[in-house]
Design a protein around this motif. Structure first.
Motif, PDB file in Angstrom:
ATOM      1  N   ASP A 121       0.839  -1.210   0.000  1.00 40.81           N
ATOM      2  CA  ASP A 121       0.000   0.000   0.000  1.00 40.81           C
ATOM      3  C   ASP A 121       0.872   1.257   0.000  1.00 40.81           C
ATOM      4  O   ASP A 121       0.582   2.218  -0.705  1.00 40.81           O
ATOM      5  CB  ASP A 121      -0.924   0.028   1.218  1.00 40.81           C
ATOM      6  CG  ASP A 121      -2.042  -0.994   1.129  1.00 40.81           C
ATOM      7  OD1 ASP A 121      -2.280  -1.526   0.019  1.00 40.81           O
ATOM      8  OD2 ASP A 121      -2.667  -1.280   2.161  1.00 40.81           O
ATOM      9  N   TYR A 122       1.938   1.230   0.776  1.00 38.92           N
ATOM     10  CA  TYR A 122       2.818   2.395   0.850  1.00 38.92           C
ATOM     11  C   TYR A 122       3.539   2.630  -0.477  1.00 38.92           C
ATOM     12  O   TYR A 122       3.663   3.760  -0.928  1.00 38.92           O
ATOM     13  CB  TYR A 122       3.833   2.226   1.989  1.00 38.92           C
ATOM     14  CG  TYR A 122       4.765   3.400   2.101  1.00 38.92           C
ATOM     15  CD1 TYR A 122       4.316   4.612   2.618  1.00 38.92           C
ATOM     16  CD2 TYR A 122       6.077   3.317   1.664  1.00 38.92           C
ATOM     17  CE1 TYR A 122       5.165   5.700   2.700  1.00 38.92           C
ATOM     18  CE2 TYR A 122       6.928   4.399   1.742  1.00 38.92           C
ATOM     19  CZ  TYR A 122       6.461   5.587   2.267  1.00 38.92           C
ATOM     20  OH  TYR A 122       7.304   6.671   2.332  1.00 38.92           O
ATOM     21  N   LEU A 123       4.030   1.561  -1.087  1.00 44.73           N
ATOM     22  CA  LEU A 123       4.782   1.685  -2.334  1.00 44.73           C
ATOM     23  C   LEU A 123       3.890   1.663  -3.574  1.00 44.73           C
ATOM     24  O   LEU A 123       4.382   1.794  -4.690  1.00 44.73           O
ATOM     25  CB  LEU A 123       5.822   0.567  -2.441  1.00 44.73           C
ATOM     26  CG  LEU A 123       6.960   0.616  -1.441  1.00 44.73           C
ATOM     27  CD1 LEU A 123       7.852  -0.601  -1.581  1.00 44.73           C
ATOM     28  CD2 LEU A 123       7.763   1.891  -1.608  1.00 44.73           C
ATOM     29  N   GLN A 124       2.590   1.469  -3.366  1.00 45.64           N
ATOM     30  CA  GLN A 124       1.615   1.376  -4.457  1.00 45.64           C
ATOM     31  C   GLN A 124       2.005   0.275  -5.438  1.00 45.64           C
ATOM     32  O   GLN A 124       2.117   0.481  -6.637  1.00 45.64           O
ATOM     33  CB  GLN A 124       1.464   2.719  -5.166  1.00 45.64           C
ATOM     34  CG  GLN A 124       0.937   3.789  -4.253  1.00 45.64           C
ATOM     35  CD  GLN A 124       0.889   5.147  -4.900  1.00 45.64           C
ATOM     36  OE1 GLN A 124       1.434   5.360  -5.968  1.00 45.64           O
ATOM     37  NE2 GLN A 124       0.213   6.070  -4.244  1.00 45.64           N
ATOM     38  N   MET A 125       2.211  -0.906  -4.876  1.00 44.11           N
ATOM     39  CA  MET A 125       2.571  -2.088  -5.652  1.00 44.11           C
ATOM     40  C   MET A 125       1.679  -3.245  -5.209  1.00 44.11           C
ATOM     41  O   MET A 125       0.979  -3.144  -4.207  1.00 44.11           O
ATOM     42  CB  MET A 125       4.036  -2.473  -5.416  1.00 44.11           C
ATOM     43  CG  MET A 125       5.044  -1.407  -5.751  1.00 44.11           C
ATOM     44  SD  MET A 125       6.691  -1.861  -5.250  1.00 44.11           S
ATOM     45  CE  MET A 125       7.247  -2.654  -6.733  1.00 44.11           C
ATOM     46  N   ASN A 126       1.767  -4.338  -5.937  1.00 43.70           N
ATOM     47  CA  ASN A 126       1.072  -5.557  -5.573  1.00 43.70           C
ATOM     48  C   ASN A 126       1.838  -6.244  -4.446  1.00 43.70           C
ATOM     49  O   ASN A 126       3.069  -6.179  -4.404  1.00 43.70           O
ATOM     50  CB  ASN A 126       1.006  -6.454  -6.818  1.00 43.70           C
ATOM     51  CG  ASN A 126       0.136  -7.659  -6.621  1.00 43.70           C
ATOM     52  OD1 ASN A 126       0.358  -8.436  -5.701  1.00 43.70           O
ATOM     53  ND2 ASN A 126      -0.848  -7.807  -7.474  1.00 43.70           N
ATOM     54  N   HIS A 127       1.124  -6.944  -3.561  1.00 42.50           N
ATOM     55  CA  HIS A 127       1.806  -7.605  -2.445  1.00 42.50           C
ATOM     56  C   HIS A 127       2.775  -8.685  -2.933  1.00 42.50           C
ATOM     57  O   HIS A 127       3.788  -8.962  -2.294  1.00 42.50           O
ATOM     58  CB  HIS A 127       0.794  -8.206  -1.465  1.00 42.50           C
ATOM     59  CG  HIS A 127       0.148  -9.456  -1.956  1.00 42.50           C
ATOM     60  ND1 HIS A 127      -0.880  -9.451  -2.873  1.00 42.50           N
ATOM     61  CD2 HIS A 127       0.420 -10.752  -1.684  1.00 42.50           C
ATOM     62  CE1 HIS A 127      -1.232 -10.698  -3.131  1.00 42.50           C
ATOM     63  NE2 HIS A 127      -0.462 -11.501  -2.422  1.00 42.50           N
ATOM     64  N   ALA A 128       2.492  -9.284  -4.086  1.00 46.06           N
ATOM     65  CA  ALA A 128       3.394 -10.293  -4.646  1.00 46.06           C
ATOM     66  C   ALA A 128       4.725  -9.663  -5.067  1.00 46.06           C
ATOM     67  O   ALA A 128       5.767 -10.317  -5.012  1.00 46.06           O
ATOM     68  CB  ALA A 128       2.740 -10.995  -5.825  1.00 46.06           C
ATOM     69  N   GLY A 184      10.483  -8.938  -4.069  1.00 51.41           N
ATOM     70  CA  GLY A 184      11.564  -8.040  -3.672  1.00 51.41           C
ATOM     71  C   GLY A 184      12.348  -8.565  -2.481  1.00 51.41           C
ATOM     72  O   GLY A 184      13.576  -8.454  -2.436  1.00 51.41           O
ATOM     73  N   CYS A 185      11.649  -9.142  -1.517  1.00 51.69           N
ATOM     74  CA  CYS A 185      12.329  -9.705  -0.339  1.00 51.69           C
ATOM     75  C   CYS A 185      13.195 -10.897  -0.735  1.00 51.69           C
ATOM     76  O   CYS A 185      14.304 -11.079  -0.217  1.00 51.69           O
ATOM     77  CB  CYS A 185      11.308 -10.093   0.726  1.00 51.69           C
ATOM     78  SG  CYS A 185      10.522  -8.670   1.501  1.00 51.69           S
ATOM     79  N   LYS A 186      12.698 -11.715  -1.662  1.00 54.01           N
ATOM     80  CA  LYS A 186      13.491 -12.854  -2.141  1.00 54.01           C
ATOM     81  C   LYS A 186      14.706 -12.370  -2.932  1.00 54.01           C
ATOM     82  O   LYS A 186      15.798 -12.920  -2.810  1.00 54.01           O
ATOM     83  CB  LYS A 186      12.636 -13.775  -3.000  1.00 54.01           C
ATOM     84  CG  LYS A 186      11.635 -14.576  -2.201  1.00 54.01           C
ATOM     85  CD  LYS A 186      10.826 -15.492  -3.083  1.00 54.01           C
ATOM     86  CE  LYS A 186       9.821 -16.262  -2.259  1.00 54.01           C
ATOM     87  NZ  LYS A 186       8.993 -17.142  -3.096  1.00 54.01           N
ATOM     88  N   GLN A 187      14.519 -11.343  -3.748  1.00 51.79           N
ATOM     89  CA  GLN A 187      15.621 -10.780  -4.522  1.00 51.79           C
ATOM     90  C   GLN A 187      16.701 -10.218  -3.598  1.00 51.79           C
ATOM     91  O   GLN A 187      17.888 -10.320  -3.887  1.00 51.79           O
ATOM     92  CB  GLN A 187      15.130  -9.688  -5.467  1.00 51.79           C
ATOM     93  CG  GLN A 187      14.365 -10.201  -6.662  1.00 51.79           C
ATOM     94  CD  GLN A 187      15.206 -11.111  -7.520  1.00 51.79           C
ATOM     95  OE1 GLN A 187      14.979 -12.303  -7.580  1.00 51.79           O
ATOM     96  NE2 GLN A 187      16.190 -10.556  -8.183  1.00 51.79           N
ATOM     97  N   HIS A 188      16.268  -9.614  -2.491  1.00 55.89           N
ATOM     98  CA  HIS A 188      17.233  -9.074  -1.526  1.00 55.89           C
ATOM     99  C   HIS A 188      18.156 -10.180  -1.028  1.00 55.89           C
ATOM    100  O   HIS A 188      19.375  -9.988  -0.960  1.00 55.89           O
ATOM    101  CB  HIS A 188      16.523  -8.431  -0.337  1.00 55.89           C
ATOM    102  CG  HIS A 188      17.442  -8.240   0.830  1.00 55.89           C
ATOM    103  ND1 HIS A 188      18.325  -7.185   0.915  1.00 55.89           N
ATOM    104  CD2 HIS A 188      17.653  -8.999   1.936  1.00 55.89           C
ATOM    105  CE1 HIS A 188      19.040  -7.298   2.028  1.00 55.89           C
ATOM    106  NE2 HIS A 188      18.646  -8.394   2.660  1.00 55.89           N
ATOM    107  N   GLU A 189      17.581 -11.311  -0.667  1.00 61.18           N
ATOM    108  CA  GLU A 189      18.387 -12.402  -0.130  1.00 61.18           C
ATOM    109  C   GLU A 189      19.424 -12.888  -1.149  1.00 61.18           C
ATOM    110  O   GLU A 189      20.565 -13.170  -0.794  1.00 61.18           O
ATOM    111  CB  GLU A 189      17.479 -13.546   0.320  1.00 61.18           C
ATOM    112  CG  GLU A 189      16.627 -13.151   1.517  1.00 61.18           C
ATOM    113  CD  GLU A 189      15.534 -14.149   1.847  1.00 61.18           C
ATOM    114  OE1 GLU A 189      15.378 -15.153   1.107  1.00 61.18           O
ATOM    115  OE2 GLU A 189      14.828 -13.930   2.840  1.00 61.18           O
TER     116      GLU A 189
END
Length: 120
Positions: A64-71, A76-81
């Motif tokens: 909601d904050y970034l105006q993106m889909n939750h997926a 993004g979290c997986k890409q970070h790892e």
């Protein structure tokens, strides 16, 4: 006169603003940019990961904050790892956020709930 009880998150807006500023500075990027430049994507990944892991924000709240889909947040979290493990430049920029003295500015902000009475 009616009284309505509203639950507000105390400090979450402050966390978002400070973390956003620190992330943009560390990566020399814009987290809110709607393009796929590497520096902007990498900054978004770090931003999402910190909110998700350190502050336990839900995928929906971050999206909601970034105006993106939750997926997209999950991706993004997986890409970070992956990036943190294999990309030294990414790791250096991420550590600028989490290991610097700036960390004390936003880690000490409380994210507990606060009840407020509002007159209607």
């Amino acid at each position: 006169m009616k009284l309505k009880l509203i639950i507000m998150t105390k400090g979450s807006d402050i966390i978002l603003e400070i973390l956003l500023k620190d992330t943009n500075e560390a990566f020399n990027a814009d987290v809110h940019a709607k393009n796929r430049l590497h520096k902007n994507c990498f900054a978004r990944y770090a931003f999402m990961y910190i909110l998700r892991t350190k502050y336990k924000f839900t995928f929906q709240k971050i999206s909601d904050y970034l105006q993106m889909n939750h997926a997209s947040i999950l991706h993004g979290c997986k890409q970070h790892e992956i990036l943190f493990k294999y990309d030294n430049n990414y790791k250096i920029n991420y550590n600028k956020i989490t290991k610097s003295k700036k960390e004390s500015r936003w880690l000490c902000v409380e994210t507990k709930f606060e009840l407020k009475k509002i007159q209607l």
